[in-house]
Write a protein that holds these residues in place. Structure first.
Motif, mmCIF file in Angstrom:
data_model
loop_
_atom_site.group_PDB
_atom_site.id
_atom_site.type_symbol
_atom_site.label_atom_id
_atom_site.label_comp_id
_atom_site.label_asym_id
_atom_site.label_seq_id
_atom_site.Cartn_x
_atom_site.Cartn_y
_atom_site.Cartn_z
ATOM 1 N N THR A 131 -11.907 -51.068 40.711
ATOM 2 C CA THR A 131 -11.364 -49.731 40.530
ATOM 3 C C THR A 131 -12.377 -48.725 41.063
ATOM 4 O O THR A 131 -13.402 -49.111 41.635
ATOM 5 N N ARG A 132 -12.063 -47.438 40.944
ATOM 6 C CA ARG A 132 -12.993 -46.403 41.377
ATOM 7 C C ARG A 132 -13.116 -45.359 40.290
ATOM 8 O O ARG A 132 -12.138 -45.048 39.618
ATOM 9 N N ARG A 149 -3.687 -39.461 47.453
ATOM 10 C CA ARG A 149 -2.462 -40.209 47.777
ATOM 11 C C ARG A 149 -2.032 -41.165 46.676
ATOM 12 O O ARG A 149 -1.020 -41.865 46.824
ATOM 13 N N ARG A 154 -0.539 -41.577 37.727
ATOM 14 C CA ARG A 154 -1.533 -42.593 37.370
ATOM 15 C C ARG A 154 -2.957 -42.213 37.795
ATOM 16 O O ARG A 154 -3.912 -42.832 37.345
ATOM 17 N N GLN A 178 -4.041 -52.828 30.694
ATOM 18 C CA GLN A 178 -2.569 -52.900 30.682
ATOM 19 C C GLN A 178 -2.015 -51.667 29.960
ATOM 20 O O GLN A 178 -2.757 -50.895 29.371
ATOM 21 N N GLY A 179 -0.704 -51.529 29.999
ATOM 22 C CA GLY A 179 -0.032 -50.502 29.197
ATOM 23 C C GLY A 179 0.178 -49.198 29.929
ATOM 24 O O GLY A 179 -0.072 -49.077 31.132
ATOM 25 N N ASP A 180 0.624 -48.194 29.183
ATOM 26 C CA ASP A 180 0.975 -46.900 29.764
ATOM 27 C C ASP A 180 -0.193 -46.236 30.478
ATOM 28 O O ASP A 180 -0.016 -45.489 31.421
ATOM 29 N N GLU A 182 -2.674 -47.862 31.929
ATOM 30 C CA GLU A 182 -3.368 -48.858 32.757
ATOM 31 C C GLU A 182 -4.107 -48.197 33.919
ATOM 32 O O GLU A 182 -3.539 -47.408 34.676
ATOM 33 N N ILE A 184 -5.794 -47.682 37.470
ATOM 34 C CA ILE A 184 -5.426 -48.128 38.819
ATOM 35 C C ILE A 184 -6.485 -49.111 39.320
ATOM 36 O O ILE A 184 -7.678 -48.806 39.312
ATOM 37 N N PHE A 185 -6.050 -50.275 39.728
ATOM 38 C CA PHE A 185 -6.930 -51.250 40.373
ATOM 39 C C PHE A 185 -6.531 -51.369 41.833
ATOM 40 O O PHE A 185 -5.348 -51.247 42.173
ATOM 41 N N PHE A 186 -7.548 -51.608 42.681
ATOM 42 C CA PHE A 186 -7.312 -51.649 44.124
ATOM 43 C C PHE A 186 -7.321 -53.074 44.653
ATOM 44 O O PHE A 186 -8.048 -53.931 44.156
ATOM 45 N N GLY B 24 -5.697 -59.486 31.987
ATOM 46 C CA GLY B 24 -5.520 -59.172 33.406
ATOM 47 C C GLY B 24 -4.682 -57.918 33.565
ATOM 48 O O GLY B 24 -3.861 -57.608 32.705
ATOM 49 N N GLY B 26 -1.788 -55.429 34.311
ATOM 50 C CA GLY B 26 -0.366 -55.666 34.206
ATOM 51 C C GLY B 26 0.386 -55.378 35.501
ATOM 52 O O GLY B 26 1.456 -55.920 35.743
ATOM 53 N N ARG B 27 -0.194 -54.502 36.324
ATOM 54 C CA ARG B 27 0.513 -54.084 37.537
ATOM 55 C C ARG B 27 -0.171 -54.643 38.778
ATOM 56 O O ARG B 27 -1.326 -55.041 38.737
ATOM 57 N N PRO B 29 -2.183 -54.576 42.156
ATOM 58 C CA PRO B 29 -3.220 -53.668 42.651
ATOM 59 C C PRO B 29 -2.678 -52.762 43.761
ATOM 60 O O PRO B 29 -1.711 -53.097 44.446
ATOM 61 N N VAL B 30 -3.306 -51.619 43.902
ATOM 62 C CA VAL B 30 -2.864 -50.593 44.855
ATOM 63 C C VAL B 30 -3.690 -50.715 46.136
ATOM 64 O O VAL B 30 -4.904 -50.945 46.080
ATOM 65 N N ASP B 31 -3.051 -50.552 47.277
ATOM 66 C CA ASP B 31 -3.797 -50.518 48.537
ATOM 67 C C ASP B 31 -4.526 -49.188 48.664
ATOM 68 O O ASP B 31 -3.978 -48.146 48.309
#
Lengths: 189, 243
Positions: A131-132, A149, A154, A178-180, A182, A184-186, B24, B26-27, B29-31
């Motif tokens: 993540t960042r 962008r 989120r 997880q959850g509402d 959550e 952002i993971f890249f 882990g 849930g969604r 990963p974003v580019d």
């Protein structure tokens, strides 16, 4: 940059429950002290970053390991002597929080907002997640080519909130798996 | 390329690995989607920050058979584990930091969270580290770790393994994995190992190698590690890993 003839990657496995033994040793046993600490030294405004990692039930994770990678206050990765890398576990503090002592990074390029790469590992996760951290008090966020962008509902999950404390500037950054809320993971893998 | 990479790794979670369900993401990963980046991660901090060559290990840190002696020698079968760290193009990753940790010969970790009823070995700590040389090579001397029970399901046992952490060229090279031993009957029963796509599982199993054996001292195992990263990184960019 075709990779069709490349070697196949070695698969990831979980860091497991005992990573502190090798990765964040406290140094009291066998003279095996930490090689990588929770501290980054360099040019720039000294800051602390702290927070918790929450699992899908909203419970703080007590065996996560976080790593951060960043530029120094001048936005440089290659300043001689500067190592923009640190590591912290969540199991040491009574409230399962983590803490980094670092400097506020400068933007890597003009037009970018300052940010930090955070890599999240824990028992129960088979592959690390990227993540960042962006800083809530930075006007540049709204023009940053990545941050601006991201889905509007989120992107707040990447904002560290500043507070002035007796010990200096402190940013709070929680990670929600997880959850509402959550984080952002890249995708990098 | 990202599809290929994904096919090597397990997903963040795996149903039979119980504690993964709440941990882990849930969604998906974003580019990153940066302008100027041909692929998702081509130009960001994650591929530009150079990490190789930044860390130094202590003189005895690679030798777990000696580094924690307290008036005696660790019990168990001594082994040498050696191999190379390579990128996807087959280039050696020089100056990579490898950190390892493991159970002792009885299957017990020197860790406050390990309550397995097996003896601690006062002469074995179970942690080590080293930095790869100019050919990407590393070598550890250690003790064959034992299997141990864990509470994932009834009568669950982890196959013998050594945990590996690799810090290579850049953040996207980062890898944490586990090295297993050939012929271990527990591999078929272990959800953590089985979470890896079937075609990729064999890459986590070391090979016995008589050539790496140190005569009269330790049996040799070979384990190469391939990490992502350099192939997608512009090497002449500011902050690249060229040194």
């Amino acid at each position: 940059m075709s990779n069709e003839t490349g070697l196949p990657l070695t698969p990831s496995q979980t860091v497991g429950p005992y990573f502190t033994l090798g990765l964040t040793p406290t140094g009291h046993e066998a003279g095996f002290g930490p090689l990588i600490t929770n501290e980054i030294r360099g040019e720039g405004e000294p800051i602390t970053i702290h927070g918790k990692v929450f699992d899908g039930a909203g419970k703080p994770v007590n065996d996560a390991m976080l790593e951060i990678v960043q530029a120094d206050g001048d936005g440089r990765l290659d300043t001689p002597g500067f190592i923009g890398f640190a590591r912290a576990g969540t199991g040491e503090a009574a409230d399962n929080s983590y803490t980094f002592k670092t400097v506020k990074p400068g933007p890597l390029r003009s037009g970018e907002a300052p940010h930090i790469c955070m890599i999240v590992f824990m028992r129960g996760m088979l592959l690390h997640a990227y993540t960042r951290i962006y800083f809530a008090d930075e006007a540049a966020n709204s023009n940053d080519p990545v941050f601006s962008r991201l889905p509007e509902d989120r992107r707040e999950t990447l904002l560290a909130r500043r507070a002035e404390t007796a010990g200096g500037a402190s940013y709070e950054f929680d990670v929600h798996m997880q959850g509402d809320r959550e984080t952002i993971f890249f995708r990098h893998l | 390329m990202s599809g290929k990479r994904l096919s090597a790794h397990p997903a963040y979670t795996y149903p039979d690995y119980k504690s993964s369900a709440l941990r882990g993401p849930g969604r998906e990963p974003v580019d990153l989607g940066e302008p100027g980046a041909k692929q998702s991660s081509g130009a960001g901090l994650e591929s530009r920050a150079s990490l190789a060559g930044r860390f130094k290990a202590g003189e005895l840190d690679h030798d777990l058979t000696r580094s924690a002696r307290r008036g005696g020698e660790p019990l168990g079968e001594r082994i040498a584990v050696s191999g190379r760290v390579l990128d996807e193009r087959g280039n050696p990753v020089r100056g990579a930091l490898i950190e390892v940790w493991q159970a002792n010969a009885a299957g017990r970790y020197r860790h406050k969270a390990d309550d397995h009823d097996a003896p601690v070995d006062p002469n074995f700590h179970g942690a080590g580290r080293c930095v790869t040389d100019g050919e990407g090579r590393y070598r550890f001397l250690t003790i064959q770790p034992g299997a141990y029970p864990w509470q994932n399901h009834h009568n669950a046992w982890r196959p013998r393994h050594i945990h590996f952490s690799v810090i290579g060229d850049s953040p996207i090279s980062r890898l944490v994995t586990q090295m297993y031993f050939p012929g271990d009957p527990l591999l078929d029963l272990d959800p953590i190992f089985q979470a890896v796509p079937a075609a990729a599982r064999g890459r986590l199993i070391a090979h016995f190698d008589l050539g790496l054996t140190q005569p009269e001292f330790a049996l040799g195992y070979h384990f190469d590690i391939v990490v992502a990263g350099s192939g997608a990184t512009p090497r002449d960019d500011h902050g690249s890993s060229a040194k």
